[in-house]
Scaffold this active site. Structure first.
Site, mmCIF file in Angstrom:
data_model
loop_
_atom_site.group_PDB
_atom_site.id
_atom_site.type_symbol
_atom_site.label_atom_id
_atom_site.label_comp_id
_atom_site.label_asym_id
_atom_site.label_seq_id
_atom_site.Cartn_x
_atom_site.Cartn_y
_atom_site.Cartn_z
ATOM 1 N N GLY A 10 0.842 -1.205 0.000
ATOM 2 C CA GLY A 10 0.000 0.000 0.000
ATOM 3 C C GLY A 10 0.874 1.251 0.000
ATOM 4 N N ASP A 34 -4.684 -12.278 4.165
ATOM 5 C CA ASP A 34 -6.024 -11.698 3.974
ATOM 6 C C ASP A 34 -6.692 -11.476 5.333
ATOM 7 O OD1 ASP A 34 -8.620 -11.039 3.351
ATOM 8 O OD2 ASP A 34 -8.805 -12.506 1.738
ATOM 9 N N LEU A 35 -6.979 -10.224 5.623
ATOM 10 C CA LEU A 35 -7.541 -9.869 6.939
ATOM 11 C C LEU A 35 -8.973 -10.359 7.131
ATOM 12 C CD1 LEU A 35 -6.075 -6.266 7.072
ATOM 13 C CD2 LEU A 35 -5.580 -8.063 8.737
ATOM 14 N N TYR A 58 -9.028 -1.598 4.872
ATOM 15 C CA TYR A 58 -10.020 -1.238 3.850
ATOM 16 C C TYR A 58 -10.070 0.285 3.897
ATOM 17 C CZ TYR A 58 -14.521 -0.977 1.395
ATOM 18 O OH TYR A 58 -15.522 -0.697 0.502
ATOM 19 N N THR A 59 -9.583 0.974 2.855
ATOM 20 C CA THR A 59 -9.396 2.430 2.928
ATOM 21 C C THR A 59 -10.325 3.236 2.018
ATOM 22 O OG1 THR A 59 -7.616 2.245 1.305
ATOM 23 C CG2 THR A 59 -6.959 2.272 3.614
ATOM 24 N N TYR A 122 -16.289 3.901 7.459
ATOM 25 C CA TYR A 122 -14.837 3.712 7.502
ATOM 26 C C TYR A 122 -14.299 4.110 8.884
ATOM 27 C CZ TYR A 122 -9.910 4.970 6.745
ATOM 28 O OH TYR A 122 -8.549 5.104 6.857
ATOM 29 N N TRP A 147 -5.071 12.512 5.770
ATOM 30 C CA TRP A 147 -4.854 13.064 4.421
ATOM 31 C C TRP A 147 -3.506 12.595 3.842
ATOM 32 C CZ3 TRP A 147 -6.972 18.723 3.688
ATOM 33 C CH2 TRP A 147 -8.264 18.802 4.237
HETATM 34 N N1 LIG Z 1 -5.004 7.236 2.840
HETATM 35 C C1 LIG Z 1 -5.310 8.130 3.774
HETATM 36 O O1 LIG Z 1 -5.609 9.302 3.488
HETATM 37 C C2 LIG Z 1 -5.296 7.726 5.228
HETATM 38 C C3 LIG Z 1 -5.616 8.696 6.181
HETATM 39 C C4 LIG Z 1 -5.589 8.337 7.518
HETATM 40 C C5 LIG Z 1 -5.250 7.051 7.898
HETATM 41 N N2 LIG Z 1 -4.970 6.117 6.951
HETATM 42 C C6 LIG Z 1 -4.624 4.766 7.385
HETATM 43 O O2 LIG Z 1 -3.261 4.561 7.083
HETATM 44 C C7 LIG Z 1 -3.038 3.183 6.764
HETATM 45 C C8 LIG Z 1 -2.310 3.082 5.450
HETATM 46 O O3 LIG Z 1 -3.129 3.707 4.457
HETATM 47 P P1 LIG Z 1 -2.718 3.700 2.926
HETATM 48 O O4 LIG Z 1 -3.156 4.981 2.351
HETATM 49 O O5 LIG Z 1 -1.287 3.238 2.783
HETATM 50 O O6 LIG Z 1 -3.707 2.569 2.398
HETATM 51 P P2 LIG Z 1 -3.649 1.719 1.046
HETATM 52 O O7 LIG Z 1 -2.702 2.322 0.083
HETATM 53 O O8 LIG Z 1 -5.070 1.519 0.650
HETATM 54 O O9 LIG Z 1 -3.001 0.365 1.545
HETATM 55 C C9 LIG Z 1 -3.712 -0.553 2.312
HETATM 56 C C10 LIG Z 1 -3.204 -1.922 1.987
HETATM 57 O O10 LIG Z 1 -4.054 -2.869 2.634
HETATM 58 C C11 LIG Z 1 -4.402 -3.884 1.684
HETATM 59 N N3 LIG Z 1 -5.640 -4.566 2.002
HETATM 60 C C12 LIG Z 1 -6.920 -4.216 1.687
HETATM 61 N N4 LIG Z 1 -7.771 -5.156 2.085
HETATM 62 C C13 LIG Z 1 -7.038 -6.140 2.676
HETATM 63 C C14 LIG Z 1 -7.337 -7.389 3.262
HETATM 64 N N5 LIG Z 1 -8.586 -7.866 3.309
HETATM 65 N N6 LIG Z 1 -6.336 -8.139 3.760
HETATM 66 C C15 LIG Z 1 -5.053 -7.699 3.702
HETATM 67 N N7 LIG Z 1 -4.693 -6.522 3.137
HETATM 68 C C16 LIG Z 1 -5.681 -5.751 2.627
HETATM 69 C C17 LIG Z 1 -4.493 -3.111 0.385
HETATM 70 O O11 LIG Z 1 -4.491 -4.002 -0.733
HETATM 71 P P3 LIG Z 1 -5.269 -3.543 -2.087
HETATM 72 O O12 LIG Z 1 -4.607 -2.274 -2.528
HETATM 73 O O13 LIG Z 1 -5.074 -4.697 -2.992
HETATM 74 O O14 LIG Z 1 -6.697 -3.311 -1.677
HETATM 75 C C18 LIG Z 1 -3.256 -2.228 0.470
HETATM 76 O O15 LIG Z 1 -2.087 -2.908 0.080
HETATM 77 C C19 LIG Z 1 -4.413 2.510 6.801
HETATM 78 O O16 LIG Z 1 -4.567 1.872 8.025
HETATM 79 C C20 LIG Z 1 -5.383 3.669 6.683
HETATM 80 O O17 LIG Z 1 -6.589 3.360 7.334
HETATM 81 C C21 LIG Z 1 -4.963 6.429 5.628
#
Ligand SMILES: NC(=O)c1ccc[n+]([C@@H]2O[C@H](COP(=O)([O-])OP(=O)(O)OC[C@H]3O[C@@H](n4cnc5c(N)ncnc54)[C@H](OP(=O)(O)O)[C@@H]3O)[C@@H](O)[C@H]2O)c1
Length: 281
Positions: A10, A34-35, A58-59, A122, A147
């Site tokens: 991710g 897989d979570l 799940y984002t 979410y 963000w």
């Molecule tokens: N993005 C934001 O703006 C933001 C803001 C605040 C907090 N966060 C938190 O920061 C963390 C990292 O975010 P990120 O932006 O790096 O997210 P991301 O790019 O969506 O990465 C999340 C990873 O989790 C994987 N994933 C999804 N469903 C899964 C499952 N069932 N089992 C195992 N893996 C799974 C995704 O795979 P796929 O890509 O194949 O689905 C992806 O590799 C997350 O916990 C998110 O909640 C994000």
């Protein structure tokens, strides 16, 4: 240190891999990890790491309104399994969480102990994930960020850079305020946090705050483009999930430990310039 990273492919996972490269890394992601499957507990336990950084989630904020059960399965039940696995391995657990656990009604930056009250599915699923991480792994730390943007993945900054080239004018929400956070900066801050024995909840975002409109204006300006940008309201944007109007996080605990992230504008300038340079190659 032996570090297991979930969500390794991710946005944050990719920057964690780079920043923590001097450690022994165990990388896990869907589909082999897989979570939604209880087997992920055993995978985490048997990896026998010293630390688990649980960044998988799940984002899809709007998608979670359609699929609340899946969001809860991945972000809450999945986190429970990861926490149980980490506890069995006697590993520390860092769970990455979000500003969307707050309702945005506060008018000053949110502190770590402020009451959470998520507006969308979410946020609800991530808050439940926080609770299970803290309850089930005695040595756990919740790191809330916001963000997030990085080189890998779909995010606001990458989308705006593309739209600024494709569309003559842009319409961007101007009534939501938060803290843009560069994933590489967060990965650096997490690396610093490893040296301090922190527990509980920590806020970790880019310094300073802005609206999406102000962020888009900064992106277009650094790109040297002239696209007019029209401010719109959240209601006009018509997104499925409700979002907090104000989700600025105060990084109070982090600052007390002497850790700060760069100002969002400084990181953004570097990020956009380096993306432009890579595109020109
Ligand atoms: N993005 C934001 O703006 C933001 C803001 C605040 C907090 N966060 C938190 O920061 C963390 C990292 O975010 P990120 O932006 O790096 O997210 P991301 O790019 O969506 O990465 C999340 C990873 O989790 C994987 N994933 C999804 N469903 C899964 C499952 N069932 N089992 C195992 N893996 C799974 C995704 O795979 P796929 O890509 O194949 O689905 C992806 O590799 C997350 O916990 C998110 O909640 C994000």
């Amino acid at each position: 240190m032996r570090i297991l990273i979930t969500g390794a492919n991710g946005q944050l996972g990719c920057d964690l891999q780079r920043t923590l490269a001097s450690h022994e890394l165990i990388l896990m992601d869907i589909p082999t990890f897989d979570l939604t499957k209880s087997s992920c507990e055993e995978q985490v336990a048997s990896a026998q790491s010293d630390l688990v950084i649980h960044a998988a989630a799940y984002t899809d904020v709007d998608g979670a309104e359609h699929q609340p059960d899946l969001a809860m399965a991945v972000n809450a039940q999945g986190t429970e399994w990861v926490a149980r696995g980490a506890a069995r391995a006697k590993a520390r657990l860092i769970y990455i969480s979000t500003d969307y656990v707050f309702d945005g009604l506060k008018k000053t930056p949110y502190l770590e102990f402020d009451m959470a009250n998520p507006l969308n599915q979410y946020g609800k699923s991530k808050l439940e994930g926080e609770r299970r991480a803290l309850d089930l792994c005695p040595n756990s730390l919740v790191v809330r960020t916001s963000w997030l943007y990085g080189t890998h993945g779909k995010n606001f900054v990458n989308t705006m850079m593309r739209l600024a080239v494709e569309q003559p004018e842009l319409r961007v929400v101007a009534d939501q305020r938060g803290c843009p956070t560069n994933a590489a900066d967060l990965a650096q801050a997490l690396a610093q946090m490893l040296r301090v024995n922190m527990r509980g909840i920590v806020h970790a975002t880019g310094t300073g705050d802005c609206t999406w409109y102000e962020l888009a204006s900064a992106i277009v300006s650094v790109m040297g483009r002239q696209n007019p940008i029209h401010p719109i309201t959240t209601a006009e944007a018509g997104r499925r999930a409700a979002r907090p109007g104000y989700s600025v996080l105060a990084n109070r605990v982090l600052k007390q430990s002497g850790i700060t992230l760069p100002h969002w504008r400084d990181s953004l300038v570097q990020f956009v310039k380096s993306a432009a340079a890579s595109a020109a190659e």
